[in-house]
Design a protein around this motif. Structure first.
Motif, short mmCIF file in Angstrom:
data_model
loop_
_atom_site.label_atom_id
_atom_site.label_comp_id
_atom_site.label_asym_id
_atom_site.label_seq_id
_atom_site.Cartn_x
_atom_site.Cartn_y
_atom_site.Cartn_z
N LEU A 152 39.15 47.27 27.51
CA LEU A 152 38.19 46.33 28.08
C LEU A 152 38.60 45.93 29.49
O LEU A 152 37.75 45.80 30.39
CB LEU A 152 38.11 45.10 27.16
N ALA A 153 39.90 45.76 29.69
CA ALA A 153 40.40 45.41 31.02
C ALA A 153 40.11 46.53 32.01
O ALA A 153 39.67 46.30 33.14
CB ALA A 153 41.89 45.13 30.97
N GLY A 156 36.52 46.58 32.76
CA GLY A 156 36.21 45.41 33.56
C GLY A 156 36.52 45.62 35.03
O GLY A 156 35.69 45.33 35.89
N MET A 157 37.70 46.13 35.32
CA MET A 157 38.11 46.35 36.71
C MET A 157 37.06 47.14 37.48
O MET A 157 36.63 46.75 38.55
CB MET A 157 39.43 47.15 36.76
N TYR A 160 33.17 45.79 37.32
CA TYR A 160 33.02 44.57 38.09
C TYR A 160 32.89 44.86 39.59
O TYR A 160 32.21 44.15 40.32
CB TYR A 160 34.22 43.67 37.85
N ILE A 172 34.45 43.85 51.43
CA ILE A 172 34.97 45.18 51.09
C ILE A 172 34.04 46.25 51.61
O ILE A 172 32.83 46.07 51.60
CB ILE A 172 35.08 45.30 49.54
N TYR A 186 42.78 51.87 41.44
CA TYR A 186 42.60 51.30 40.10
C TYR A 186 43.47 52.02 39.09
O TYR A 186 44.05 51.41 38.19
CB TYR A 186 41.13 51.37 39.66
N ILE B 121 31.92 32.76 45.17
CA ILE B 121 32.57 34.05 44.91
C ILE B 121 33.44 34.43 46.11
O ILE B 121 34.61 34.78 45.96
CB ILE B 121 31.53 35.15 44.68
N ASN B 149 40.80 44.62 47.07
CA ASN B 149 40.50 45.43 45.89
C ASN B 149 41.25 44.93 44.67
O ASN B 149 40.69 44.86 43.57
CB ASN B 149 40.90 46.90 46.12
N ALA B 150 42.50 44.60 44.85
CA ALA B 150 43.31 44.13 43.72
C ALA B 150 42.78 42.80 43.20
O ALA B 150 42.70 42.58 41.99
CB ALA B 150 44.77 44.00 44.14
N LEU B 152 39.75 41.79 43.33
CA LEU B 152 38.50 42.09 42.62
C LEU B 152 38.80 42.70 41.25
O LEU B 152 38.12 42.40 40.27
CB LEU B 152 37.68 43.07 43.47
N ALA B 153 39.82 43.54 41.19
CA ALA B 153 40.21 44.14 39.91
C ALA B 153 40.67 43.06 38.93
O ALA B 153 40.31 43.07 37.75
CB ALA B 153 41.32 45.16 40.13
N ALA B 155 39.87 39.82 38.97
CA ALA B 155 38.69 39.06 38.55
C ALA B 155 37.86 39.85 37.56
O ALA B 155 37.33 39.30 36.58
CB ALA B 155 37.86 38.69 39.77
N GLY B 156 37.76 41.15 37.80
CA GLY B 156 36.97 42.01 36.93
C GLY B 156 37.50 42.05 35.51
O GLY B 156 36.75 41.89 34.56
N MET B 157 38.79 42.25 35.37
CA MET B 157 39.41 42.32 34.04
C MET B 157 39.04 41.12 33.19
O MET B 157 38.59 41.24 32.06
CB MET B 157 40.94 42.34 34.17
N ASN B 159 36.87 38.41 33.84
CA ASN B 159 35.47 38.00 33.70
C ASN B 159 34.69 38.94 32.79
O ASN B 159 33.81 38.52 32.04
CB ASN B 159 34.79 37.93 35.07
N TYR B 160 35.04 40.21 32.86
CA TYR B 160 34.36 41.19 32.03
C TYR B 160 34.58 40.92 30.55
O TYR B 160 33.71 41.19 29.72
CB TYR B 160 34.86 42.59 32.39
N PHE B 161 35.75 40.39 30.24
CA PHE B 161 36.02 40.01 28.85
C PHE B 161 34.94 39.07 28.33
O PHE B 161 34.41 39.24 27.23
CB PHE B 161 37.40 39.34 28.76
N TYR B 186 46.80 40.24 30.06
CA TYR B 186 46.20 40.60 31.35
C TYR B 186 47.21 40.40 32.48
O TYR B 186 47.27 41.21 33.41
CB TYR B 186 44.95 39.75 31.61
N PHE B 190 48.37 43.36 35.01
CA PHE B 190 48.13 43.26 36.44
C PHE B 190 49.42 43.20 37.26
O PHE B 190 49.57 43.92 38.25
CB PHE B 190 47.26 42.04 36.77
#
Lengths: 198, 198
Positions: A152-153, A156-157, A160, A172, A186, B121, B149-150, B152-153, B155-157, B159-161, B186, B190
């Motif tokens: 999921l992580a 998500g990365m 997102y 970006i 990633y 954001i 990028n990192a 965002l990654a 945050a993505g991990m 929030n996507y959860f 997480y 990370f």
DNA sequence: GTCTATATTGCGATAGAC
DNA sequence: GTCTATCGCAATATAGAC
């Protein structure tokens, strides 16, 4: 040969408009005008506005077929993570509408979420969790990593990134030429993140 | 003392209903009925349905104040990443509606996206990118990591959860008691992912 | 297959009484 | 501040001609 009949045209404009404003945000008037046809063609071809929407949604999610092929071809866990990332970038670049349907359905589900969207998510997450489990079995990933959480992580990365596209335009570069660089970034973060100690 | 006047009640039901079905998915009739008041109260208090929506949106995004406090208090990069994750979990658990507004606005923006959502954001991603940059400067993170990028990654991990919550109900335990475990999972992925070689 | 015309319902907003 | 009643309009859907 001219496939710009009203049915095809309605599917095209439906894809664009529904992705931008959701099922409730678009009227059949607007759809039929944008498709240069008349309101009644929607009932005729699809039964109703919801019928058109569900057809669009099915088309969008059929692109997941490619994932099966990938999964069958690649057995190495690290390579599979890399190809998953590459596949995701490719998929979103080839189809700029997909993620909008995806997250719109996650956030404000329509009646079609359960039958069209849910099964696809389920399968991708399950598959990638199995990939990570295999990496743990091979002692290349840490034993204390939870496969489903990690899958999921990972998802998500990368998803997102696309979800935030127009909120991060000024933060970006979204030039597709950078995609391969992002895939490797990633990949590095995730693989080092779950790797067993050297 | 009874703060269940019509204005408050409308904000309450507006939060719930708009989060579930978006701005276009809810009618002022339904809102006023759910709030046990009359249609005209929406115009009276908020000018229009959109006025009510924008007020709800403002309330939702005011919870980002806490992030400032955090950022001012913590200087260590790793600790800040950890607190960011914890703050995000706390925030979504305390307010189950927030992420729906967040992603709904990202996916199908209303006219209020630019003024209410975008700045928030922007600031969080910029701040976390600065945190990662500081980690690189201290040589605790790899020099080839791209800070934005990192961020965002990361945050993505997390929030996507929450975004995937009801698509993954049958795949993952969503018991809040597990949150601390997830934060550490997480965090491990990370931090190991961006860490400089030992 | 495609159109125009129309039936019907529900929408957002407001006027005016209390 | 709150209500009821109503206006004007846009929504979905369909009937019926071509």
């Amino acid at each position: 040969m001219e496939k710009t009949d009203s049915r095809t045209k309605l599917l095209e404009v439906g894809t664009k408009l529904f992705s931008e404003r959701g099922l409730n945000g678009v009227s059949i008037r607007e759809l039929s005008q944008a498709a240069s046809t008349s309101i009644s063609m929607i009932s005729y071809h699809f039964g109703s506005k919801e019928g058109l929407y569900s057809e669009v949604l099915k088309q969008q999610f059929s692109s997941f077929q490619e994932f099966h092929e990938l999964r069958g071809r690649i057995s190495d866990p690290v390579a599979m993570v890399e190809e998953y990332l590459r596949w995701t970038f490719r998929r979103h670049r080839n189809n700029p509408y997909l993620l909008r349907f995806y997250t719109s359905e996650l956030t404000n589900p329509t009646p079609f979420f359960g039958s069209i969207v849910q099964p696809v998510i389920d399968e991708v997450i399950r598959s990638m969790a199995a990939v990570i489990e295999e990496g743990i079995r091979q002692q290349r990933f840490r034993g204390d990593v939870q496969p489903t959480n990690a899958a999921l992580a990972l998802a998500g990365m990368v998803n997102y990134f696309f979800l935030s596209l127009h909120a991060t335009e000024n933060l970006i570069s979204h030039d597709p030429e950078q995609d391969e660089k992002l895939v490797r970034e990633y990949l590095a973060i995730f693989i080092k993140g779950v790797a067993a100690q050297a």
